[in-house]
Design an enzyme around this catalytic site. Structure first.
Site, PDB file in Angstrom:
ATOM      1  N   ASP A   1       0.843  -1.198   0.000  1.00 19.22           N
ATOM      2  CA  ASP A   1       0.000   0.000   0.000  1.00 19.22           C
ATOM      3  C   ASP A   1       0.880   1.250   0.000  1.00 19.22           C
ATOM      4  O   ASP A   1       2.036   1.232  -0.441  1.00 19.22           O
ATOM      5  CB  ASP A   1      -0.973  -0.062   1.203  1.00 19.22           C
TER       6      ASP A   1
ATOM      7  N   ARG B   1      -5.777  16.455   3.479  1.00 22.56           N
ATOM      8  CA  ARG B   1      -4.763  15.426   3.720  1.00 22.56           C
ATOM      9  C   ARG B   1      -3.404  15.904   3.163  1.00 22.56           C
ATOM     10  O   ARG B   1      -2.664  15.132   2.579  1.00 22.56           O
ATOM     11  CB  ARG B   1      -5.171  14.099   3.077  1.00 22.56           C
TER      12      ARG B   1
ATOM     13  N   LYS C   1      -3.887  -0.599  -6.900  1.00 18.83           N
ATOM     14  CA  LYS C   1      -4.946  -0.032  -6.054  1.00 18.83           C
ATOM     15  C   LYS C   1      -4.881   1.474  -6.294  1.00 18.83           C
ATOM     16  O   LYS C   1      -3.956   2.146  -5.838  1.00 18.83           O
ATOM     17  CB  LYS C   1      -4.691  -0.373  -4.582  1.00 18.83           C
ATOM     18  N   TRP C   2      -5.826   1.988  -7.045  1.00 22.26           N
ATOM     19  CA  TRP C   2      -5.805   3.381  -7.526  1.00 22.26           C
ATOM     20  C   TRP C   2      -6.623   4.217  -6.555  1.00 22.26           C
ATOM     21  O   TRP C   2      -7.840   4.153  -6.547  1.00 22.26           O
ATOM     22  CB  TRP C   2      -6.402   3.423  -8.932  1.00 22.26           C
ATOM     23  N   ASP C   3      -5.930   5.022  -5.764  1.00 22.84           N
ATOM     24  CA  ASP C   3      -6.601   5.778  -4.704  1.00 22.84           C
ATOM     25  C   ASP C   3      -6.840   7.227  -5.125  1.00 22.84           C
ATOM     26  O   ASP C   3      -6.227   7.730  -6.094  1.00 22.84           O
ATOM     27  CB  ASP C   3      -5.740   5.724  -3.432  1.00 22.84           C
TER      28      ASP C   3
ATOM     29  N   CYS D   1     -10.386   3.084  -5.528  1.00 27.21           N
ATOM     30  CA  CYS D   1     -10.498   3.399  -4.110  1.00 27.21           C
ATOM     31  C   CYS D   1     -10.526   4.915  -4.017  1.00 27.21           C
ATOM     32  O   CYS D   1      -9.846   5.593  -4.778  1.00 27.21           O
ATOM     33  CB  CYS D   1      -9.267   2.828  -3.396  1.00 27.21           C
TER      34      CYS D   1
ATOM     35  N   ASP E   1     -13.190   2.770   4.119  1.00 28.18           N
ATOM     36  CA  ASP E   1     -12.043   2.582   5.014  1.00 28.18           C
ATOM     37  C   ASP E   1     -12.492   2.013   6.350  1.00 28.18           C
ATOM     38  O   ASP E   1     -11.655   1.659   7.182  1.00 28.18           O
ATOM     39  CB  ASP E   1     -11.325   3.916   5.254  1.00 28.18           C
TER      40      ASP E   1
HETATM   41  C1  GLA Z   1      -6.855   5.658   1.699  1.00 27.73           C
HETATM   42  C2  GLA Z   1      -7.311   4.241   1.400  1.00 27.73           C
HETATM   43  C3  GLA Z   1      -6.666   3.282   2.377  1.00 27.73           C
HETATM   44  C4  GLA Z   1      -5.159   3.403   2.262  1.00 27.73           C
HETATM   45  C5  GLA Z   1      -4.722   4.847   2.474  1.00 27.73           C
HETATM   46  C6  GLA Z   1      -3.255   5.024   2.171  1.00 27.73           C
HETATM   47  O1  GLA Z   1      -7.338   6.091   2.930  1.00 27.73           O
HETATM   48  O2  GLA Z   1      -8.699   4.154   1.430  1.00 27.73           O
HETATM   49  O3  GLA Z   1      -7.080   1.952   2.123  1.00 27.73           O
HETATM   50  O4  GLA Z   1      -4.753   2.957   0.997  1.00 27.73           O
HETATM   51  O5  GLA Z   1      -5.449   5.745   1.652  1.00 27.73           O
HETATM   52  O6  GLA Z   1      -2.818   6.304   2.385  1.00 27.73           O
END
Ligand code: GLA
Length: 741
Positions: free
Chosen positions: A372, A449, A482-484, A532, A554
Site C-alpha cells: 500500500d 490530507r 490499487k488506484w486511490d 479506491c 475505510d
Molecule cells: C486511503 C485508502 C486506504 C489506504 C490509504 C493510504 O485512505 O482508502 O485503504 O490505501 O489511503 O494512504
C-alpha cells in the site's frame, strides 16, 4: 450425448433460468402512430410523438405483449393558466422553454440572449451489433439548429435500458448549456399514492447508508458537486410502488448513472402528481460553451423496472454489471483473495517487512499481495511524496524487484498502491510544476490530507500521469494497481483555456482520467485495477467499466461493514466489493465473525499477520479455503437479502444473506447475530431462489450451528427454512447447499 454433456446442458439451461427474463430485447417503431416500443427483459418502455411534434413518454412498467394496445401520443391541454401543457406533458427530454416549471433535461443560452428552447421530433434510426440494439431519436429546437440526439440501448439477455444524449450546436454562434441531463424517466401516476424512494448517502468511513422515504410532492435531489462521484450520495435510485411487498415482491423502478464526476439526480413529484427522475451532469457551476459545430455527450443513465422487489432490482443490476459493464464482461475474472498491509504497517513499509508478511500471507492461501501507501518518494506520512513516483531507496534499497520476486515464488501475484491524480506541495513534482495543481491563480489552494489535485483537464498533466504509470507497470511485474483518490475538489480553476471554457474542467477531467485507464489497460491487458477513494467515494458504472473491483469503505469494523455492504449491494455486485478481515478496528469481534462478514463480497485480509497466533493462522487458513469453495457463487451468483442488518432508522440484531450460483447447483447462506437478547433462538431462515423440486444437501461450516436435517427439497428450505443455532454476541455461521438431484 454423454451423461456429462447432458448434465452440463441441464446446468446451462438452469444458468439461463437464474434470472428468468421471459422476453427478449427489441425496439419496435410503429411509423403509423410515430411510436416506439422497447422490450427488454422484464419490462416495456414506450414513447411517441404527439400532434405538436413533441416526444412524450407513454409507458414504463411490466411487460406488455400486445404492443398494438399502446396508443399513439396526443398533445395534452393546459391544466390551467398556471400549468401549461409544457409542464403537464411527460416529455422524454424537456428543454427549458415555453413555460416549463419542472426539472429540465436541457437548458441553454444562445448568443443573442435567447434562452427559450423547445425540442421537436426530426427523425429516428436504429443500429445493432452482436449484443445490443440502439435507437437514436433526433430532436431540434423549433427555430434554431440546436440538435439533440436521444439514445436508447438494450442489451441481449439484460433487463436494463441505457439512455444518453448528445447536444450538437449546428448554429453559427456559441451556445452555453447550463443544464444537460442524460435522461428523464417518467413513472406512472399510481392513484396519487406516493412512491417510496430509496437512495444511498454517506461520508468518509460511513458510506452506503440506505435512505428510504415517501416521495412526496416536491423534489428529493441527490448529487455530487465534488468533482468526483463522492460518498455524500451515490448516483443510484430506486422507487418502490405503493403496493410493494417485501424485498422480493412488488414493483420497483431503478437506475444508476455511469459517470465519475459531479452529477445530479432529481426525483420529483409535481403538484399534479407526475413523478419524474432526471439525472446527468450536475448543472451547478456547469455552463458548458459549445462553439459552432461542437457537441456534448452526456453520461449513460441506466434504468430498469421489475416486479421482483428491491431484491430483484439489485440482482438485475448485479447481472448487468457482470455481463456488460465490468472489464472482461460477460466473463469477468473472479477476484483473488488478497493481502494488504495498510492497516498493519501504514507508511512504514520496507523490503524485509513486506517479505515477512508475504511469507505469512502465502501460508493462508492468499493469492495476491499488495504493497500500500509509503513505497515512493519521500513518503514517511501523508505530508510529502505524492507526485514523486520513484521507489524510496531507504525503504527498498534494491528497488521493488526482490519483493515482487519473492511474492511470485510464494505463488501470489503482486499489486501496488498509487494515487496518480494527487500531489503534495512537499514534492519534487510540485516544486517543478506548481501550475499543474488545480487552482484559481492568485487564490489560496485548499489542501486536504496535505495534498492538492493535479488538473487532469490539462493534456500535459494527463500525458505525464499516463507515462509514469505505464513505466511503473512496464518496468515491474505488477498485476494490480490499487488506484486511490483521497480528497475532493476545491478551487476548480483551469486558467490554461479561455475564461468562457474553464468550467469544462468538470467534463474534461473525467474524460482524461478515463483515457488514462483505457490506454493503460489496452497496453497491459493483464493489469487489474481497484477504484479506491479514501474508501467508497468513487463507485459508479463509469469507473466500473475500467476497474475490476472497488474499495467500499475505510471502515473495516465487521458490524459496521454488515450495514455498509447491505447498502452497497443494493446498487453494485458483491463481485466487486472488496472486504478485508482486519484487526477489529472499532470493537473486538471474533475472527470468524470478521471473516464471515468479509465473505459477503471479495475477501481480503488486512490484519497484522505478525500478531496472529498459530491458532489464528490455522483458523484463517481454513476460512480462506472455505471462501474459495463458495467464491463463484458469492461473487457472480444471485444475492438475496434474507434478514437485513441495521439500516438508518431500522436497528437489527441479526443479518442473513444468501447467494445462489448462476447454474443453480450451489447456494450459500451467511448468517450473523450481533447481540443476544433473552436467550431467544435464531429465527428460521427461509431461503430464496432455489428450484422447489430439486433436492439440496446442507454442508454447514460448523455442524453444531445447524439443527435442520441434512437434505430436503428447495421447496422445504424456502417454505420452512433453516434452523440455525446462533447464541452468542457476534456469533456467525455459514451453510452451503449443494443440489444433489
Ligand atoms: C486511503 C485508502 C486506504 C489506504 C490509504 C493510504 O485512505 O482508502 O485503504 O490505501 O489511503 O494512504
Amino acid at each position: 450425448m454423454s451423461l456429462r454433456a447432458a448434465v452440463s446442458a441441464v446446468t446451462l439451461a438452469a444458468a439461463h433460468l437464474a434470472i428468468p427474463f421471459a422476453h427478449s430485447q427489441s425496439i419496435e417503431y410503429r411509423s403509423d402512430a410515430k411510436l416506439w416500443i422497447i422490450q427488454t427483459g422484464d419490462f416495456t418502455y414506450a414513447m411517441g410523438v404527439d400532434e405538436r411534434n413533441w416526444l412524450q413518454s407513454l409507458y414504463w412498467g411490466p411487460h406488455i405483449d400486445r404492443t398494438q394496445d399502446i396508443p399513439a401520443a396526443h398533445s395534452l391541454p393546459q391544466r390551467a393558466a398556471f400549468d401549461l401543457s409544457t409542464t403537464t406533458t411527460p416529455q422524454e427530454y424537456a428543454a427549458w422553454g415555453a413555460g416549463l416549471y419542472t426539472e429540465p433535461a436541457l437548458k441553454a443560452t444562445f448568443a443573442s440572449g435567447n434562452r427559450d428552447l423547445v425540442l421537436e421530433y426530426v427523425d429516428q434510426r436504429q443500429t445493432r451489433d452482436a449484443n445490443s440494439q440502439t435507437l437514436e431519436i433526433t430532436m431540434r429546437d423549433i427555430k434554431l439548429p440546436l440538435v439533440v440526439h436521444l439514445f436508447y440501448r438494450v442489451y441481449t439477455g439484460q433487463s436494463v435500458l441505457e439512455r444518453w444524449s448528445t447536444i450538437d450546436n449546428q448554429t453559427k454562434e456559441d451556445v452555453v448549456l447550463e443544464d444537460a441531463a442524460s435522461a428523464t424517466w417518467s413513472l406512472p401516476n399510481l392513484e396519487n399514492r406516493n412512491y417510496r424512494a430509496h437512495w444511498l448517502t454517506g461520508r468518509w468511513a460511513g458510506e452506503w447508508q440506505l435512505q428510504s422515504a415517501s416521495l412526496d410532492v416536491g423534489s428529493q435531489v441527490i448529487e455530487s458537486r465534488r468533482g468526483s462521484t463522492g460518498s455524500q450520495a451515490n448516483p443510484w435510485f430506486a422507487l418502490e410502488g405503493p403496493d410493494a411487498g417485501d424485498d422480493e415482491h412488488g414493483p420497483v423502478y431503478f437506475g444508476e448513472l455511469g459517470w465519475s464526476g459531479s452529477w445530479r439526480i432529481t426525483m420529483e413529484q409535481s403538484s399534479l402528481h407526475q413523478v419524474r427522475i432526471t439525472g446527468g451532469y450536475n448543472p451547478f457551476d456547469f455552463d458548458y460553451r459549445l462553439a459552432p459545430g461542437e457537441s456534448l455527450t452526456t453520461p449513460p443513465f441506466y434504468g430498469g423496472f421489475t416486479g421482483g422487489g428491491m431484491g430483484g432490482a439489485s440482482r438485475i443490476l448485479h447481472r448487468f454489471q457482470q455481463d456488460v459493464i465490468l472489464p472482461g464482461a460477460p466473463h469477468p475474472k473472479l477476484r483473488p483473495v488478497l493481502y494488504n498491509s495498510w492497516e498493519a504497517t501504514e507508511f512504514n513499509v520496507s523490503e524485509s517487512g513486506q517479505i515477512a508478511l508475504a511469507e505469512k500471507a502465502a501460508q493462508l492461501g492468499i493469492e495476491r499481495f499488495v504493497i500500500d501507501d509509503g513505497w515512493f518518494g519521500q513518503r514517511k506520512d501523508d505530508h510529502a511524496g505524492l507526485g514523486d513516483w520513484y521507489v524510496n531507496k531507504q525503504k527498498f534499497p534494491n528497488g521493488l524487484k526482490p519483493v515482487i520476486d519473492r511474492v511470485h515464488q510464494l505463488g501470489m501475484d503482486f499489486g501496488i498502491w498509487v494515487e496518480p491524480e494527487m500531489v503534495n506541495p512537499d514534492s519534487d513534482l510540485y516544486r517543478k510544476h506548481p501550475e499543474w495543481a488545480m487552482n484559481f491563480p492568485g487564490r489560496p489552494r485548499t489542501e486536504a490530507r496535505n495534498q492538492l489535485l493535479l488538473n487532469l483537464a490539462r493534456p500535459d498533466v494527463t500525458e505525464y500521469v499516463y507515462h509514469w504509470l505505464d513505466d511503473l507497470v512496464s518496468n515491474n511485474d505488477i498485476n494490480f494497481l490499487k488506484w486511490d483518490y483521497n480528497r475532493n475538489w476545491a478551487e476548480p480553476g483551469w486558467d490554461a483555456v479561455p475564461a468562457a471554457d474553464q468550467k469544462k474542467i468538470y467534463v474534461a477531467y473525467v474524460h482524461n482520467l478515463y483515457s488514462i485507464f483505457d490506454r493503460l489497460r489496452a497496453k497491459h491487458p493483464k493489469l487489474e485495477i481497484e477504484s479506491c477513494s479514501g474508501g467508497g467515494s468513487r463507485v459508479d458504472l463509469g469507473i466500473m467499466r475500467r476497474t475490476e473491483e472497488v474499495w467500499p469503505s475505510d471502515n473495516t469494523d465487521a458490524l459496521d461493514r454488515l450495514s455498509l455492504q447491505d447498502g452497497f449491494t443494493h446498487a453494485y455486485t458483491p463481485g466487486v466489493m472488496m472486504a478485508w478481515v482486519t484487526d477489529a478496528p472499532n470493537r473486538k469481534t471474533p475472527l470468524k465473525f470478521r471473516f464471515l462478514v468479509a465473505m459477503e463480497g471479495s475477501l481480503g485480509i488486512g490484519a497484522n499477520l505478525n500478531n496472529f497466533t498459530p491458532e489464528d493462522m490455522a483458523t484463517s487458513k481454513d476460512l480462506v479455503a472455505f471462501y474459495k469453495s463458495i467464491r463463484p457463487t458469492v461473487q457472480q451468483g444471485l444475492q438475496y437479502r434474507l434478514i437485513p442488518p441495521s439500516r438508518p432508522g431500522f436497528p437489527s440484531d441479526r443479518a442473513a444473506t444468501e447467494y445462489v450460483s448462476t447454474d443453480g447447483t450451489q447456494a450459500v447462506v451467511l448468517a450473523y447475530l450481533h447481540s443476544q437478547h433473552f436467550g431467544d433462538p435464531y429465527p428460521l431462515v427461509r431461503l430464496e431462489g432455489l428450484d422447489p423440486k430439486a433436492i439440496y444437501r446442507l454442508h454447514p461450516l460448523d455442524p453444531k450451528q445447524l439443527s435442520s436435517q441434512q437434505e430436503a427439497s428447495g421447496s422445504y428450505w424456502m417454505s420452512h427454512g433453516l434452523q440455525l443455532v446462533l447464541r452468542d454476541d457476534y456469533d456467525s455461521t455459514a451453510v452451503v447447499l449443494e443440489r444433489s438431484r
